[in-house]
Design a protein around this motif. Structure first.
Motif, PDB file in Angstrom:
ATOM      1  N   PHE A   7      25.098  11.046  -9.571  1.00  0.00           N
ATOM      2  CA  PHE A   7      24.069  10.226 -10.196  1.00  0.00           C
ATOM      3  C   PHE A   7      22.854  10.128  -9.261  1.00  0.00           C
ATOM      4  CE2 PHE A   7      27.918   8.864 -12.253  1.00  0.00           C
ATOM      5  CZ  PHE A   7      27.529   8.614 -13.555  1.00  0.00           C
ATOM      6  N   ASN A   8      21.665  10.098  -9.837  1.00  0.00           N
ATOM      7  CA  ASN A   8      20.466   9.780  -9.083  1.00  0.00           C
ATOM      8  C   ASN A   8      19.504   9.059 -10.007  1.00  0.00           C
ATOM      9  OD1 ASN A   8      18.695  11.801 -10.430  1.00  0.00           O
ATOM     10  ND2 ASN A   8      20.102  13.251  -9.446  1.00  0.00           N
ATOM     11  N   ASN A   9      18.410   8.585  -9.471  1.00  0.00           N
ATOM     12  CA  ASN A   9      17.476   7.815 -10.276  1.00  0.00           C
ATOM     13  C   ASN A   9      16.402   8.686 -10.907  1.00  0.00           C
ATOM     14  OD1 ASN A   9      15.985   8.448  -8.060  1.00  0.00           O
ATOM     15  ND2 ASN A   9      15.205   6.381  -7.681  1.00  0.00           N
ATOM     16  N   LEU A  69      21.847   2.427  -7.551  1.00  0.00           N
ATOM     17  CA  LEU A  69      21.058   2.557  -8.773  1.00  0.00           C
ATOM     18  C   LEU A  69      19.886   1.586  -8.773  1.00  0.00           C
ATOM     19  CD1 LEU A  69      23.900   2.947 -11.424  1.00  0.00           C
ATOM     20  CD2 LEU A  69      22.638   4.735 -10.216  1.00  0.00           C
ATOM     21  N   PRO A  87      17.775   2.914  -4.309  1.00  0.00           N
ATOM     22  CA  PRO A  87      18.299   4.253  -4.026  1.00  0.00           C
ATOM     23  C   PRO A  87      18.606   4.536  -2.558  1.00  0.00           C
ATOM     24  CG  PRO A  87      16.528   4.392  -5.626  1.00  0.00           C
ATOM     25  CD  PRO A  87      16.574   2.966  -5.163  1.00  0.00           C
ATOM     26  N   ARG A 100      28.052   2.644  -4.372  1.00  0.00           N
ATOM     27  CA  ARG A 100      28.315   2.288  -5.774  1.00  0.00           C
ATOM     28  C   ARG A 100      29.679   1.612  -5.853  1.00  0.00           C
ATOM     29  NH1 ARG A 100      27.195   6.360 -10.405  1.00  0.00           N
ATOM     30  NH2 ARG A 100      27.267   4.372 -11.489  1.00  0.00           N
TER      31      ARG A 100
END
Length: 484
Positions: free
Chosen positions: A296-298, A335, A338, A427
């Motif tokens: 996952f990334n923004n 999230l 970052p 996370r």
């Protein structure tokens, strides 16, 4: 014979493959230098009412080098392996048999709801509630139930509660590999099962006792009696569990495993068969891709020079969890901010009113350090053997480390107990054991009833009596609900 040979070849590649990956990760050369490799057999067998579990010694140098632990379990007809979670991710290969299993993913909705048009179910007569006909019985909601068959490989993430059931005449034979050297395991490399029901011997407990410092005879016997047989709930006090689940003490005793027959163990036999809601096309799910971790990334490229480095999570900010009678909780992870991805950290800020509590839960993928900012709270922490390893008031200015997967609950002793928790994962995820959308909430009622030896009315109370997600108001501000 051909099947056995094929299985042996598969496991040869599996163990060697895991070893080759770990060689590059570890850098502890002495642990992985061999002049000879040895074929290993299980050296321990734990019998249960509905089957048995065999284990290999995880302290074996080769398993230590590979960073894995190996076990094998057999489920007979109508046998249910009761729910548990582990400190490391695992793969389960189904060598023989078929049946059903469930994974309780925290935060995921219960998508299996009754009644569903065209759904298949097992023998429903055993599900009747006293004084009700079949059409009037209470509806059940739980997370997805999966079918499995011979040859399936089941992926079970770290910290995710798992149960499995055999509905056929053929025994289910399954082999489980725990990746204890995974970065997701922030405890030591020793494999641990956190049992969530019953009284049962820890699969790998005796190996831990062998590898550790020998106790005097009296202490050793006392430690063995203390460590064997506890589930996570048995370590919490009756008051905490009654408050957390909003049920009476009779149900709590079953939850803690106090009414267990000694021979039941980890695998119980379900009289008349388990009743589970499954759609008729469940076998088609075999072709569906399995769940897996995703990156996952923004969506925004950031450099360390231009990254945002702060975010307010204090009292003035909007809460992620809020109950006007109980308090509020605010979290921040990668999230939201970052840069935390680079640090491998996240945080949580909480405010709990007097006599309110946060429900028993555990951190799935992180250790947590709780620091008391203001006031005090009675905190209980339970390890994988069901032992209460902390049972004191956490006072202002004090800190408490809660290891990954250790279950924790707290009850405020002040008008407002304020805390901040630092977690060793960017996370960090928690799994609630009680309350709305928790482990217990998402189990099928039949699994609850047969895991804890409850009547179905009691099973439904245990599942549904606490309507709160995480924070529970003081008991005197509500009545413990009963199911008619």
């Amino acid at each position: 014979m051909a099947k056995l040979l094929a299985l042996s070849v598969c496991f040869c590649f599996l163990v060697l493959g895991a070893s080759s990956v770990t060689f590059r990760q570890q850098g502890e050369e002495n642990e992985c230098q061999f002049q000879r490799l040895n074929a290993q057999r299980p050296d321990n067998c734990i019998e249960s009412e509905g089957g048995y579990i065999e284990t290999w010694n995880p302290n074996n140098q080769e398993f230590q080098c590979a960073g894995v632990a190996l076990s094998r379990f057999v489920l007979r007809r109508n046998a249910l392996r009761r729910p548990f979670y582990s400190n490391a991710p695992q793969e389960i290969f189904i060598y023989q048999g078929s049946g059903y299993f469930g994974l309780i993913f925290p935060g995921c909705p219960g998508t299996f709801e009754e009644p569903i048009q065209g759904s298949e179910q097992f023998q429903r007569p055993s599900r009747h509630f006293q004084g009700q006909d079949q059409s009037q019985r209470p509806l059940d909601t739980h997370q997805k139930v999966h079918g499995f068959r011979e040859g399936d490989l089941i992926a079970v993430p770290h910290g995710v509660a798992f149960w499995i059931y055999n509905d056929q005449d053929t025994d289910v034979v399954a082999i489980s590999v725990l990746h204890t050297n995974s970065l997701h395991n922030q405890l030591d490399q020793f494999p641990r099962r956190f049992n969530l029901a019953g009284k049962q011997e820890q699969e790998f407990l005796r190996y831990q006792q062998r590898s550790g410092r020998q106790s005097p005879k009296g202490e050793e016997q006392e430690q063995e009696q203390e460590n064997e047989g506890g589930n996570v709930f048995s370590g919490f006090s009756t008051e905490f569990l009654s408050h957390g689940f909003q049920v009476n003490e009779d149900i709590v005793r079953n939850l803690r495993g106090e009414n267990e027959r000694e021979e039941q163990g980890a695998i119980v036999t379900v009289k008349g068969g388990l009743s589970i809601l499954v759609p008729p096309e469940w076998r088609q799910s075999y072709q569906q891709p399995g769940r897996g971790d995703k990156d996952f990334n923004n969506g925004i490229e950031e450099t360390i020079c231009t990254a945002t480095v702060k975010m307010n999570i204090g009292k003035s900010t909007s809460a992620d969890i809020y109950n006007p009678q109980a308090g509020s909780v605010r979290t921040v992870n990668e999230l939201d901010l970052p840069i935390l991805n680079r640090l491998g950290l996240s945080a949580e800020y909480g405010s709990i009113h007097r006599d309110a509590m946060f429900v028993p839960h555990y951190n799935m993928n992180a250790n947590s350090m709780i620091y008391a900012l203001h006031g005090g709270a009675h905190v209980q922490v339970v390890d994988c053997n069901g032992n209460r390893v902390f049972d004191e008031e956490l006072q202002e200015g004090q800190s408490l480390v809660v290891p990954q997967n250790f279950a924790v609950a707290a009850k405020s002793q002040s008008e407002h107990f304020l805390y901040v928790a630092f977690k060793t994962n960017s996370r960090a995820s928690i799994s609630n054991l009680a309350g709305k959308n928790s482990y217990m909430w998402n189990l099928p009622e039949d699994v609850v009833a047969n895991s804890y030896g409850l009547q179905y009315e009691q099973a439904r109370q245990l599942k549904n009596n606490n309507p709160f997600t995480f924070l529970v108001p003081p008991q005197d501000s509500q009545m413990i609900r009963t199911v008619a």
